[in-house]
Motif scaffolding. Structure first.
Motif, PDB file in Angstrom:
ATOM      1  N   ARG B  67       0.554  -5.284   3.632  1.00 52.09           N
ATOM      2  CA  ARG B  67       1.316  -5.912   4.515  1.00 52.09           C
ATOM      3  C   ARG B  67       0.451  -7.573   4.205  1.00 52.09           C
ATOM      4  NH1 ARG B  67       3.749  -3.093   9.631  1.00 52.09           N
ATOM      5  NH2 ARG B  67       5.768  -4.759   9.833  1.00 52.09           N
ATOM      6  N   ILE B  68      -0.250  -7.655   4.540  1.00 49.42           N
ATOM      7  CA  ILE B  68      -1.030  -9.351   4.756  1.00 49.42           C
ATOM      8  C   ILE B  68      -0.496 -10.129   3.108  1.00 49.42           C
ATOM      9  CG2 ILE B  68      -3.213  -8.774   3.994  1.00 49.42           C
ATOM     10  CD1 ILE B  68      -3.736 -11.524   6.063  1.00 49.42           C
ATOM     11  N   GLY B  69      -0.301  -8.675   1.892  1.00 50.90           N
ATOM     12  CA  GLY B  69      -0.477  -9.452   0.767  1.00 50.90           C
ATOM     13  C   GLY B  69      -0.668  -9.150  -0.014  1.00 50.90           C
ATOM     14  N   GLU B  88       4.375  -9.708   1.427  1.00 53.66           N
ATOM     15  CA  GLU B  88       4.286  -8.335   2.132  1.00 53.66           C
ATOM     16  C   GLU B  88       5.147  -6.842   1.317  1.00 53.66           C
ATOM     17  OE1 GLU B  88       7.006  -8.196   5.955  1.00 53.66           O
ATOM     18  OE2 GLU B  88       6.134  -6.485   6.605  1.00 53.66           O
TER      19      GLU B  88
END
Lengths: 448, 473
Positions: B67-69, B88
């Motif tokens: 989710r942080i990328g 995300e």
């Protein structure tokens, strides 16, 4: 020997005299008055950046050293306390004293600047009223069951350990002076909250689980009342912040819950040795903004919907913490100073209603952005190697429509803050005009 | 001070959770079929590793999107970062050419390692034909690839219904890059998967207009029940509120193939994943497995076609995972990998994120193998022969109910009723049993068979199956 002892005593006496005289000439009132003078603050800011920002951060939010703008002052929050601590330092904590390093006037200027940046409550107190039931709305002084000072100056909604209550917080409050701001309470759906600003009821706005009230700029007296009544357990500890007007950026926490959330919301992304690209929600920037950080501490943003460079800022890239904590509702915050940001843009213009089609970016050294405007394919690569400037290099990759002229809308920024130039362009109507028949590669330079 | 307050805050959150109406505390039973273990995979130290995209390639390498990328590769028990800086991500697919497709909020992006150094250099735009408004709830789920090479994804509504721009639509992208939003009425469609036969299924989360979480067959031109996106559906003539009554919407909407009773099977289901491991994962060949974030479990879905339409049942497979399960993926070894996150939406598992896998040691479990509708009831088959002495009508406890279709968040069970099993008959091999009982279309039927025993004296780990009876024969 006797002479030497005499001299030591004399020096000691002189030192005591000097310290005493320094305080004799510095009162809280004087320092508070100085904090309202723009010229003193400007000087204080410059001195602060030279001597203090390394440990306390440029925005005074604290790093190795304490936060200097919130309500927590463990060594005393009076202006003369701050001056004394600046002069004497804390050798055990690694902070030198500045008593002999800079002039008294400079010391006062630093203190004045720190005072001018103060945020949140001071001298915060509370009174807890015990009520009889969910439907008891009658508040009387005889209902007070506890009261006192909140030394950390944050609203603490967990103080009541009774079921039916009203808690009232009061204190002097420092709101931003340079922009409209709001007191903003979230996780507060259906809760009865009242705010008095300088004794007058402030008008509340409510949406989703938020309640917010406009604040006056600068210092004001605030009273916030929380009524338990029919409030469920999970809305009895709202997170209260000060936010700005436009983008609802959480400027600083006001309640303990908000403080805890804020501490959890720091995740700094810095381009230390190579370029970094971050696609995140970013304050002041529209969706589809792709942030690029360069090791030279200059950053820009390319927007994949408009094909514009829609921001430029100095310092480190981003604190993405607000965007990756909880549900990720808040925007990432640039770790430096804007040179410009959206709606100011550097944007190629080929026609009204032009269609920007983003193709890709490539990460090999400085990021390369590939895109097309009405079929004209371009590549953009930024050069950040020269200090205090950035050069945006554009390459024409394909020109099926045989476009000859390409103009660029320029960000409107004060000339002394940022200058924009190009060797290949003609400046017309505040736009740079390129003949791309002649220049398949051209550059736009920005210097500060 | 900070620590003290943080603990208080945590307590506060717990109090909230315990007061939620649908029984967060309900899933306290341990579901663990014999022969299956959960193994925890170490993720990179000091990295926020909330896994929301998960796929493996034919060499056995695992790719995850966080989710942080970031995108990471897991090869021979070693992690390496493949890409970073995405917005995300909530889905990842390893494409046939080895490139990685990532669904993140503003875009569907193809990541290509052009110099074979193990790190993506090219971040290629594949599609972004929807609107993203920087809203936290505007997830982009997917992609899956069909036999014609089209990529499919689903778009979450924005906060409180969203702001348009094909939010609440399913979309496809042609091999030449053409974006087409093709069905609507989705709410929070956090999982999309494609069966080898080409049928695409998606899961949707309980909420407004979704009485309980559900699974749909995803087809073009269909309305899936959440009306916000009707404003942009083909032929829309104005605000949906002005065009349709609730009764009309109810008639228009597609019927879920499986309903997932809230708090009993799921609360926040993720992607469908099928066991085509050729028996490497045990006896449940061809069945759908689906993770759930809030309940930190995996459940099985047994589908059949009745009168030409899919319908079927769900049963909990395993629970007790460390965090919120959102992605599931079978690898070439027959291991079921589970990507996890609990940020923003809490989970039974107390870890904020992680990666676990379910492995099978070859032991035959004693569990329900399958359930099929008959003209007079159901046929339940098991993985081991039943002890005939334990099989009688009194051992089957059956209830039925349905759900409201309304704007309110979720639904109670409506017309909840005990159903008496009239008779049971055991097959000659003792491995299946037919139960006779009255059948009413449009109901969920919960069949509790936990008291049955196998010939070796075992009881099932998971003893209650929930069949969505859309149709009868």
């Amino acid at each position: 020997m006797g002479k030497l002892r005499c001299s030591i005593r004399l020096i000691a006496s002189l030192a005591i005299f000097l310290v005493c005289s320094a305080f004799a000439h510095s009162s809280d009132e004087e320092l508070n008055a100085l904090s309202l003078k723009p010229d003193v603050n400007k000087k204080g800011q410059s001195l602060y950046l030279s001597f203090c920002a390394g440990c306390h951060k440029k925005d005074l939010s604290g790093a190795v050293g304490f936060n200097l703008k919130d309500g927590e002052w463990i060594h005393g929050d009076k202006p003369t306390d701050i001056l004394r601590n600046l002069q004497n330092g804390f050798s055990s904590a690694g902070m030198p004293g500045f008593k002999n390093a800079i002039s008294l006037a400079d010391q006062k200027a630093i203190v004045a600047y720190i005072l001018s940046k103060r945020e949140g409550f001071e001298q915060l107190t509370y009174q807890l009223y015990q009520l009889d039931s969910d439907d008891d709305y009658k508040i009387e002084s005889k209902d007070i069951v506890a009261s006192g000072r909140l030394k950390n100056n944050y609203l603490d909604f967990e103080l009541p350990e009774i079921k039916h209550y009203m808690i009232e917080f009061s204190g002097q409050f420092h709101a931003p002076k340079d922009q409209p701001s709001f007191l903003y309470a979230e996780k507060a759906a259906g809760v009865r909250l009242e705010l008095l600003v300088n004794g007058k009821a402030a008008k509340v706005s409510k949406y989703a689980d938020v309640q917010r009230w406009p604040l006056l700029p600068g210092k004001q007296a605030l009273t916030l009342r929380f009524y338990s009544n029919h409030a469920k357990a999970w809305v009895r500890n709202p997170a209260v912040y000060v936010t700005n007007a436009k983008d609802k950026i959480k400027l600083f926490p006001v309640s303990l819950r908000a403080l805890a959330q804020s501490k959890d919301a720091t995740f700094e992304v810095k381009a230390e040795s190579a370029y970094l690209v971050e696609q995140k929600k970013i304050i002041n920037l529209p969706p589809y903004s792709i942030a690029v950080g360069a090791p030279q501490k200059v950053n820009f943003s390319f927007n994949s919907r408009s094909c514009a460079v829609n921001a430029l800022w100095l310092g480190d890239l981003l604190n993405i913490g607000p965007n990756i904590g909880g549900r990720g509702k808040d925007g990432s915050i640039p770790l430096g100073d804007w040179l410009y940001h959206s709606p100011q843009v550097l944007q190629p213009k080929i026609a009204d209603g032009q269609v920007c089609q983003f193709i890709k970016y490539r990460l090999q050294g400085s990021p390369e952005f590939y895109f097309s405007l009405n079929g004209l394919q371009l590549k953009l690569v930024a050069d950040t190697q020269v200090a205090e400037q950035i050069t945006f290099n554009y390459f024409v990759l394909a020109n099926p429509q045989e476009v000859t002229q390409l103009s660029f809308e320029l960000p409107k920024v004060q000339a002394n803050k940022l200058s924009v130039s190009s060797q290949e362009a003609v400046l017309t109507n505040e736009r740079l005009q390129f003949d791309i028949n002649k220049h398949a590669k051209f550059s736009i330079n920005m210097a500060w | 001070m900070f620590t003290k307050k943080f603990n208080n805050l945590f307590s506060f959150i717990c109090v909230c959770a315990l007061t939620w109406p649908a029984g967060v505390g309900a899933a306290k039973s341990v579901y663990k079929p014999d022969g299956y273990q959960i193994q925890t995979v170490q993720t990179p130290a000091n990295i926020r590793f909330h896994i929301t995209g998960l796929d493996s390639d034919n060499k056995g390498d695992l790719y995850v999107a966080t989710r942080i990328g970031d995108v990471w590769r897991y090869r021979q028990q070693t992690w390496s970062k493949f890409a970073s800086g995405l917005h995300e991500p909530t889905g990842l697919l390893v494409d046939d050419d080895g490139s990685i497709l990532v669904a993140h909020k503003p875009q569907l992006t193809r990541l290509v390692d052009i110099d074979n150094d193990g790190i993506a250099e090219d971040y290629i735009h594949v599609a972004s034909g929807w609107e993203f408004h920087n809203d936290y709830h505007e997830f982009n789920f997917g992609p899956v690839k069909d036999k014609q090479g089209y990529l499919h994804g689903t778009l979450n509504l924005g906060f409180q219904g969203g702001y348009g721009g094909y939010r609440g639509f399913a979309y496809k992208v042609s091999p030449s890059g053409e974006f087409t939003p093709y069905s609507w009425g989705l709410r929070s469609p956090a999982g999309i998967g494609i069966h080898p036969n080409g049928d695409i299924f998606y899961s949707d989360n309980q909420g407004s207009w979704v009485g309980t979480s559900k699974i749909h067959l995803l087809e073009e031109g269909k309305f899936y029940g959440t009306p916000n996106s009707l404003n942009e559906a083909p032929g829309a003539k104005g605000r949906w509120q002005d065009q349709y009554t609730v009764a009309e919407l109810d008639q228009m909407r597609e019927t879920p193939v499986v309903l997932l009773p809230h708090g009993e099977i799921a609360k926040s289901p993720g992607n469908p994943e099928w066991d085509f491991t050729g028996g490497a994962f045990g006896p449940f060949k061809g069945q759908m497995f689906m993770p759930d974030l809030t309940m930190s479990n995996i459940f099985r879905v047994m589908l059949e076609k009745v009168n030409g339409q899919y319908q079927g049942a769900a049963i909990t497979f395993m629970n007790g995972f460390q965090s919120g399960n959102i992605r599931a993926e079978f690898d070439t070894q027959g291991q079921l990998w589970v990507g996890q996150t609990a940020r923003g939406w809490g989970a039974e598992g107390n870890k904020p994120f992680g990666l676990q896998k379910v492995v099978w040691d070859g032991t035959n479990p004693f569990e329900l193998l399958d359930i099929k509708l008959t003209k007079t009831g159901f046929k339940l088959s098991f993985t081991e022969a039943l002890d005939a002495a334990s099989v009688n009508a009194a051992q089957f406890k059956v209830q039925q109910w349905h759900y409201h279709y309304h704007n309110k968040y979720g639904s109670d069970k409506v017309a909840l009723k005990d159903i008496k099993v009239a008779s049971v008959s055991l097959a000659s091999d003792n491995k299946s049993v037919q139960i006779k009982l009255p059948l009413t279309a449009g109901k969920v039927m919960a069949i509790d068979f936990a008291q049955l025993k196998s010939q070796s004296g075992r009881k099932v780990s998971s003893g209650k199956v929930f069949y969505t009876l859309n149709q009868t024969y």
